[in-house]
Scaffold this active site. Structure first.
Site, PDB file in Angstrom:
ATOM      1  N   CYS A 134       6.135   4.265  -8.856  1.00  0.00           N
ATOM      2  CA  CYS A 134       7.462   4.518  -8.294  1.00  0.00           C
ATOM      3  C   CYS A 134       7.423   5.644  -7.245  1.00  0.00           C
ATOM      4  CB  CYS A 134       8.470   4.802  -9.409  1.00  0.00           C
ATOM      5  SG  CYS A 134      10.188   4.492  -8.919  1.00  0.00           S
ATOM      6  N   HIS A 192       7.746  -0.299 -12.681  1.00  0.00           N
ATOM      7  CA  HIS A 192       7.404   0.468 -13.881  1.00  0.00           C
ATOM      8  C   HIS A 192       6.635  -0.369 -14.898  1.00  0.00           C
ATOM      9  CE1 HIS A 192       9.663   4.278 -13.285  1.00  0.00           C
ATOM     10  NE2 HIS A 192      10.320   3.518 -12.420  1.00  0.00           N
ATOM     11  N   GLU A 223       5.180   0.664 -17.505  1.00  0.00           N
ATOM     12  CA  GLU A 223       5.427   1.199 -18.855  1.00  0.00           C
ATOM     13  C   GLU A 223       6.781   0.762 -19.375  1.00  0.00           C
ATOM     14  OE1 GLU A 223       8.273   3.553 -16.735  1.00  0.00           O
ATOM     15  OE2 GLU A 223       6.286   2.806 -16.179  1.00  0.00           O
TER      16      GLU A 223
END
Length: 367
Positions: free
Chosen positions: A251, A336, A338
């Protein structure tokens, strides 16, 4: 029930009901299309100084759970919803959403037409707004809002102030990652620790020399709020670290790496925020459904001649979603991997980082 007013900088008004904190706040207003995950959104440091319009209509129904926070002290400014549930049903629930919002000064407005507001943002772009009492003088508030300049120090406010280390449960780690915290989500550290890495988290402005003194096998740059060009110390550190150690960015970290290679970034009209963004991996021709939260993107026209290669693109608007420099063992993605909660399509990127660090450590970089 106290009525609250959302006043956009173009003069548009939306009247709803207050929950959470009842203070007046100037914000940047954006929207998120996720159907679940409001706790992760509220506690994601990337939303610092922003008020988020949730397009899914029911928010608060499963409360707030101790294990699901992305940071211990949320810094989002506001949450705007169609229907707020103050009586959650969830055996893991420890607090209501409204209680946590009141505790941390997060303003909330419910009972408005969130579809209409999200369409307004989509059509006219993210904008400044003020959330205040219904009785407040709109003309005076609008004049003050137009003069308001959003702060540019968000990363310094949300980054860790001290270096700390997280270890796997067995306390043994084959690889050591130094993670630069620009407003990092907790699940990023959890994801790397679960893969067996020792993770040392350092402040956003840590010099390259200090990072190298920690003897990392790899350096990670996190997500975070605001304009990437404001994070000059981090960009300068990454410029010095390129070629010294494998690097992975997510990001804001993706944007910082691109700027360190002399590419450019720009602000999107209304950003990408949600858990359903399709991204094409150009290396595999596979499509990933991704979790996203960002206002800025890397300018595709600026990548030529930098040594970077585009690896992923957004299928909704063809923006750059991933880059790499195989020579330097550097890669990054705009989304993202995660992602908590889901989707999990992109978790392989942590394995790629581990593979890069292992190859570098074994000297395979010269092969």
């Amino acid at each position: 029930m106290m009525k609250r007013k959302i006043l956009l900088e173009d003069g548009s008004e939306y009247i709803g009901i207050a929950f959470g904190s009842e203070e007046d706040k100037k914000v940047e207003i954006v929207f998120n299309t996720s159907m679940v995950g409001y706790q992760e959104i509220v506690s994601d440091p990337s939303y610092t100084d922003q008020a988020v319009v949730m397009t899914y209509p029911l928010i608060g129904n499963y409360g707030m759970c101790e294990d699901d926070y992305e940071t211990l002290v949320p810094t989002i400014s506001g949450l705007i919803v169609r229907e707020y549930c103050d009586s959650p049903s969830n055996f893991r629930c420890a607090d209501t959403l409204g209680t946590i919002m009141k505790k941390y000064g997060i303003v909330g407005v419910s009972g408005i037409d969130t579809r209409k507001l999200a369409r307004h943002i989509r059509d006219f772009g993210s904008c400044k707004a003020v959330i205040l009492s219904e009785e407040a003088d709109s003309a005076a508030a609008l004049k003050e809002l137009k003069d308001w300049v959003p702060p540019i120090d968000a990363v310094s406010r949300v980054s860790t102030k001290e270096i700390y280390t997280e270890l796997p449960e067995d306390q043994e780690a084959a690889l050591h990652v130094v993670a630069i915290d620009c407003g990092m989500k907790a699940n990023i550290v959890r994801s790397m620790v679960k893969k067996g890495c020792k993770v040392t988290v350092v402040p956003w402005n840590t010099p390259a020399e200090t990072i190298l003194d920690l003897k990392p096998d790899g350096v990670f740059i996190s997500n975070g709020p605001g304009d990437p060009t404001d994070v000059k110390p981090t960009i300068a550190a990454i410029r010095k670290l390129i070629g010294q150690v494998p690097i992975f960015g997510i990001c804001l970290g993706h944007q910082i790496i691109s700027l360190a290679y002399d590419a450019r970034t720009y602000k999107l009209k209304f950003g990408h925020r949600g858990g359903n963004h399709p991204v094409k991996n150009l290396l595999t021709d596979k499509i990933e459904i991704t979790s996203q939260n960002h206002s800025y993107a890397v300018d595709v026209r600026s990548i030529a001649g930098t040594g970077l290669e585009i690896t992923h693109i957004n299928l909704l608007d063809n923006t750059v979603e991933g880059i790499q420099c195989t020579r330097d063992f550097v890669f990054s993605v705009q989304y993202h991997p995660e992602s908590a909660p889901g989707p999990q399509d992109s978790s392989y990127l942590f394995d790629r980082f581990i593979s890069n660090m292992t190859d570098w450590k074994e000297g395979k970089r010269n092969a």
